[in-house]
Design a protein around this motif. Structure first.
Motif, PDB file in Angstrom:
ATOM      1  N   THR A 110       0.840  -1.198   0.000  1.00 29.32           N
ATOM      2  CA  THR A 110       0.000   0.000   0.000  1.00 29.32           C
ATOM      3  C   THR A 110       0.873   1.245   0.000  1.00 29.32           C
ATOM      4  OG1 THR A 110      -1.785  -1.097   1.227  1.00 29.32           O
ATOM      5  CG2 THR A 110      -1.708   1.316   1.342  1.00 29.32           C
ATOM      6  N   ILE A 111       0.492   2.248  -0.753  1.00 23.80           N
ATOM      7  CA  ILE A 111       1.148   3.553  -0.697  1.00 23.80           C
ATOM      8  C   ILE A 111       0.128   4.588  -0.229  1.00 23.80           C
ATOM      9  CG2 ILE A 111       2.225   5.395  -2.051  1.00 23.80           C
ATOM     10  CD1 ILE A 111       3.607   3.340  -3.721  1.00 23.80           C
ATOM     11  N   TYR A 112       0.527   5.369   0.771  1.00 22.51           N
ATOM     12  CA  TYR A 112      -0.353   6.410   1.302  1.00 22.51           C
ATOM     13  C   TYR A 112      -0.259   7.652   0.432  1.00 22.51           C
ATOM     14  CZ  TYR A 112      -2.211   9.991   4.433  1.00 22.51           C
ATOM     15  OH  TYR A 112      -2.936  11.041   4.971  1.00 22.51           O
ATOM     16  N   THR A 113      -1.412   8.089  -0.111  1.00 18.53           N
ATOM     17  CA  THR A 113      -1.436   9.246  -1.009  1.00 18.53           C
ATOM     18  C   THR A 113      -2.126  10.459  -0.384  1.00 18.53           C
ATOM     19  OG1 THR A 113      -3.479   8.457  -2.063  1.00 18.53           O
ATOM     20  CG2 THR A 113      -1.378   7.806  -3.090  1.00 18.53           C
ATOM     21  N   GLY A 114      -2.418  10.396   0.911  1.00 16.96           N
ATOM     22  CA  GLY A 114      -3.065  11.518   1.573  1.00 16.96           C
ATOM     23  C   GLY A 114      -2.097  12.627   1.943  1.00 16.96           C
ATOM     24  N   GLU A 115      -2.645  13.668   2.559  1.00 14.41           N
ATOM     25  CA  GLU A 115      -1.875  14.869   2.882  1.00 14.41           C
ATOM     26  C   GLU A 115      -1.177  14.789   4.230  1.00 14.41           C
ATOM     27  OE1 GLU A 115      -1.382  17.783   1.338  1.00 14.41           O
ATOM     28  OE2 GLU A 115      -2.745  17.713  -0.386  1.00 14.41           O
ATOM     29  N   ASP A 116      -1.870  14.272   5.252  1.00 15.08           N
ATOM     30  CA  ASP A 116      -1.409  14.409   6.631  1.00 15.08           C
ATOM     31  C   ASP A 116      -1.175  13.059   7.291  1.00 15.08           C
ATOM     32  OD1 ASP A 116      -1.663  17.186   6.469  1.00 15.08           O
ATOM     33  OD2 ASP A 116      -3.764  17.118   7.089  1.00 15.08           O
ATOM     34  N   VAL A 134       0.947  16.763  13.709  1.00 12.35           N
ATOM     35  CA  VAL A 134       0.542  16.455  12.338  1.00 12.35           C
ATOM     36  C   VAL A 134       1.749  16.665  11.429  1.00 12.35           C
ATOM     37  CG1 VAL A 134      -1.050  16.986  10.461  1.00 12.35           C
ATOM     38  CG2 VAL A 134      -1.802  17.237  12.837  1.00 12.35           C
ATOM     39  N   HIS A 135       2.083  15.634  10.653  1.00 10.98           N
ATOM     40  CA  HIS A 135       3.206  15.704   9.731  1.00 10.98           C
ATOM     41  C   HIS A 135       2.685  15.708   8.291  1.00 10.98           C
ATOM     42  CE1 HIS A 135       5.504  14.969  13.256  1.00 10.98           C
ATOM     43  NE2 HIS A 135       5.231  13.684  13.327  1.00 10.98           N
ATOM     44  N   LYS A 136       3.418  16.338   7.408  1.00 15.46           N
ATOM     45  CA  LYS A 136       3.016  16.423   6.016  1.00 15.46           C
ATOM     46  C   LYS A 136       3.576  15.258   5.201  1.00 15.46           C
ATOM     47  CE  LYS A 136       0.351  19.932   6.047  1.00 15.46           C
ATOM     48  NZ  LYS A 136      -1.095  19.721   5.768  1.00 15.46           N
ATOM     49  N   ALA A 137       2.691  14.580   4.517  1.00 13.84           N
ATOM     50  CA  ALA A 137       3.110  13.554   3.564  1.00 13.84           C
ATOM     51  C   ALA A 137       3.404  14.238   2.216  1.00 13.84           C
ATOM     52  CB  ALA A 137       2.037  12.485   3.446  1.00 13.84           C
ATOM     53  N   TYR A 138       3.459  13.440   1.151  1.00 13.79           N
ATOM     54  CA  TYR A 138       3.825  13.980  -0.162  1.00 13.79           C
ATOM     55  C   TYR A 138       2.935  13.327  -1.220  1.00 13.79           C
ATOM     56  CZ  TYR A 138       7.265  16.221  -3.307  1.00 13.79           C
ATOM     57  OH  TYR A 138       7.906  17.021  -4.217  1.00 13.79           O
ATOM     58  N   PRO A 139       1.662  13.779  -1.329  1.00 22.49           N
ATOM     59  CA  PRO A 139       0.710  13.111  -2.226  1.00 22.49           C
ATOM     60  C   PRO A 139       1.162  13.066  -3.683  1.00 22.49           C
ATOM     61  CG  PRO A 139      -0.424  14.646  -0.772  1.00 22.49           C
ATOM     62  CD  PRO A 139       1.037  14.879  -0.580  1.00 22.49           C
ATOM     63  N   GLU A 140       1.795  14.138  -4.167  1.00 21.45           N
ATOM     64  CA  GLU A 140       2.208  14.169  -5.576  1.00 21.45           C
ATOM     65  C   GLU A 140       3.225  13.065  -5.865  1.00 21.45           C
ATOM     66  OE1 GLU A 140       0.805  18.122  -4.238  1.00 21.45           O
ATOM     67  OE2 GLU A 140       2.339  16.741  -3.496  1.00 21.45           O
ATOM     68  N   LEU A 141       4.213  12.917  -4.997  1.00 21.08           N
ATOM     69  CA  LEU A 141       5.209  11.870  -5.198  1.00 21.08           C
ATOM     70  C   LEU A 141       4.581  10.493  -5.018  1.00 21.08           C
ATOM     71  CD1 LEU A 141       8.065  10.890  -5.678  1.00 21.08           C
ATOM     72  CD2 LEU A 141       8.586  11.330  -3.262  1.00 21.08           C
ATOM     73  N   THR A 143       1.481   9.512  -5.621  1.00 24.15           N
ATOM     74  CA  THR A 143       0.698   9.164  -6.801  1.00 24.15           C
ATOM     75  C   THR A 143       1.598   8.833  -7.986  1.00 24.15           C
ATOM     76  OG1 THR A 143      -1.088  10.605  -6.041  1.00 24.15           O
ATOM     77  CG2 THR A 143      -1.106   9.976  -8.369  1.00 24.15           C
ATOM     78  N   TYR A 144       2.657   9.589  -8.130  1.00 21.79           N
ATOM     79  CA  TYR A 144       3.650   9.306  -9.170  1.00 21.79           C
ATOM     80  C   TYR A 144       4.233   7.902  -8.991  1.00 21.79           C
ATOM     81  CZ  TYR A 144       8.436   9.414 -11.105  1.00 21.79           C
ATOM     82  OH  TYR A 144       9.612   9.115 -11.734  1.00 21.79           O
ATOM     83  N   LEU A 145       4.564   7.532  -7.742  1.00 22.14           N
ATOM     84  CA  LEU A 145       5.133   6.207  -7.495  1.00 22.14           C
ATOM     85  C   LEU A 145       4.131   5.104  -7.829  1.00 22.14           C
ATOM     86  CD1 LEU A 145       7.079   6.773  -4.146  1.00 22.14           C
ATOM     87  CD2 LEU A 145       8.042   6.472  -6.436  1.00 22.14           C
ATOM     88  N   ILE A 146       2.871   5.305  -7.475  1.00 21.04           N
ATOM     89  CA  ILE A 146       1.866   4.292  -7.817  1.00 21.04           C
ATOM     90  C   ILE A 146       1.812   4.094  -9.333  1.00 21.04           C
ATOM     91  CG2 ILE A 146      -0.613   3.830  -7.903  1.00 21.04           C
ATOM     92  CD1 ILE A 146      -0.858   4.844  -5.085  1.00 21.04           C
ATOM     93  N   ASP A 147       1.824   5.176 -10.071  1.00 20.98           N
ATOM     94  CA  ASP A 147       1.801   5.059 -11.543  1.00 20.98           C
ATOM     95  C   ASP A 147       3.007   4.262 -12.041  1.00 20.98           C
ATOM     96  OD1 ASP A 147      -0.539   6.493 -11.753  1.00 20.98           O
ATOM     97  OD2 ASP A 147       0.450   8.412 -12.158  1.00 20.98           O
ATOM     98  N   LYS A 148       4.190   4.556 -11.494  1.00 19.70           N
ATOM     99  CA  LYS A 148       5.398   3.854 -11.930  1.00 19.70           C
ATOM    100  C   LYS A 148       5.334   2.368 -11.582  1.00 19.70           C
ATOM    101  CE  LYS A 148       7.804   7.169 -13.834  1.00 19.70           C
ATOM    102  NZ  LYS A 148       8.159   7.126 -15.274  1.00 19.70           N
ATOM    103  N   PHE A 149       4.826   2.051 -10.395  1.00 18.94           N
ATOM    104  CA  PHE A 149       4.737   0.648 -10.002  1.00 18.94           C
ATOM    105  C   PHE A 149       3.669  -0.085 -10.810  1.00 18.94           C
ATOM    106  CE2 PHE A 149       7.125   1.967  -6.216  1.00 18.94           C
ATOM    107  CZ  PHE A 149       8.032   0.929  -6.140  1.00 18.94           C
TER     108      PHE A 149
END
Length: 340
Positions: A110-116, A134-141, A143-149
């Motif tokens: 699973t890859i987490y694509t949310g914000e927080d 609250v820590h910031k995730a990186y949704p853009e990266l 989602t990009y990784l999911i596409d690549k995988f």
């Protein structure tokens, strides 16, 4: 272009937050566990003690426990210092859910694509500060990784929002109004990153629960795709890949641990994949994601830096956890080679 500049494999055991006086309390759980995984099969505690005798009794004294606890603390502090020296912009954090947020399902990867990402009580102090953060995730990266995988033949679960941490709520008797992140991630935020992680992508593996566990071979392939995807990410950022989990547990196997660490240091993928899957069960399954770090860092030329390895026992039959603290830093490797 993005650069992978740091890798780490760090245990996240609750023993690291216990006083040495309390280490033996978990021994009762081990004695009552009917399926202790050790060397490709399960054992009852009585069977394990019959096989190994009481060989580990000498390591259960308070003096031994105190010494080993101090070594673990020193190693953990050096791991945090190495992370700080790396000057990381972005992190990929590899871990797992241990029926904390998903009591009724076990997605393979699973890859987490949310914000927080939320941390804090009721997590224990070793895993979190005493207040909600609250820590910031990186949704853009993410989602990009999911596409690549997906392009590489991986079918991944897309986690868009954290569910409630039901395990923690049940264990601690508290239900906060925020979704506490699983302990594999909270430990890294708190102990390694000082509660100040960079933008990051949590990746969750089902390491514990058949039949959807990814194999060691599959994790190695995941590492290859991850490396290529990061290197193709157009942002000019310094990326760390961090695996959160332990070596052998809940039956310590020092011979196995040292063999695995040797294979990690020599980038021996075939050797790791050749070990029967029955060795990678229960907590020892977390070794699988160490291979992802190894694959991600190999082309940088980094040498594995083994800060320390400390077997920590809690019963005469040798149950407990093998604490291995290791990191890869191509910049430190280059500095070392230049000085020689």
């Amino acid at each position: 272009m993005a650069q992978i500049i740091f890798g780490m494999a760090v245990p996240h055991s609750g023993m690291l937050g216990q006083a040495p006086e309390d280490w033996l309390t978990n021994g009762a759980r081990d004695r009552n566990n009917p399926e202790l995984w050790y060397r490709n099969r399960t054992w009852t505690y009585d069977e394990l003690e019959a096989e190994r005798g009481a060989a580990f009794e000498p390591f259960l004294t308070i003096e031994e426990r105190t010494t080993r606890a101090a070594r673990c603390r020193a190693a953990l502090d050096e791991m945090a210092a190495a992370y700080q020296r790396a000057n990381v912009d972005v992190a990929i954090i590899l871990g797992k859910d241990q029926k904390e947020i998903w009591p009724d399902q076990s997605p393979s990867i699973t890859i987490y694509t949310g914000e927080d990402v939320h941390n804090g009580p009721p997590q224990r102090p070793v895993y979190a500060p005493d207040h909600h953060v609250v820590h910031k995730a990186y949704p853009e990266l993410a989602t990009y990784l999911i596409d690549k995988f997906q392009d590489a033949g991986f079918d991944l679960n897309d986690l868009q929002a954290w569910p409630e941490n039901v395990w923690m709520a049940q264990r601690q008797g508290m239900r906060p109004d925020y979704p506490v992140v699983p302990h594999a991630y909270s430990f890294v935020y708190h102990q390694i990153m000082g509660d100040n992680p960079p933008p990051h992508v949590p990746v969750l593996f089902n390491l514990f629960y058949p039949p959807t566990q990814p194999s060691m071979k599959r994790c190695i392939e995941f590492g290859r795709v991850l490396r290529e995807a990061i290197e193709a990410w157009p942002q000019d950022v310094r990326v760390a890949v961090i695996a959160s989990g332990g070596l052998s547990h809940f039956v310590n196997d020092e011979e196995f641990d040292r063999d695995v660490m040797g294979k990690l240091a020599s980038y021996d993928y075939e050797g790791l994949a050749a070990i029967p899957n029955g060795y990678y069960q229960s907590g020892t399954s977390e070794v699988k994601i160490y291979s992802i770090v190894m694959m991600a860092l190999q082309q940088t030329g980094a040498q594995m830096n083994l800060v320390d390895y400390i077997p920590c026992w809690r019963t005469p039959a040798g149950t407990g956890e093998g604490m291995g603290f290791m990191y890869w830093s191509p910049e430190e490797t280059a500095q070392k080679e230049a000085a020689e």
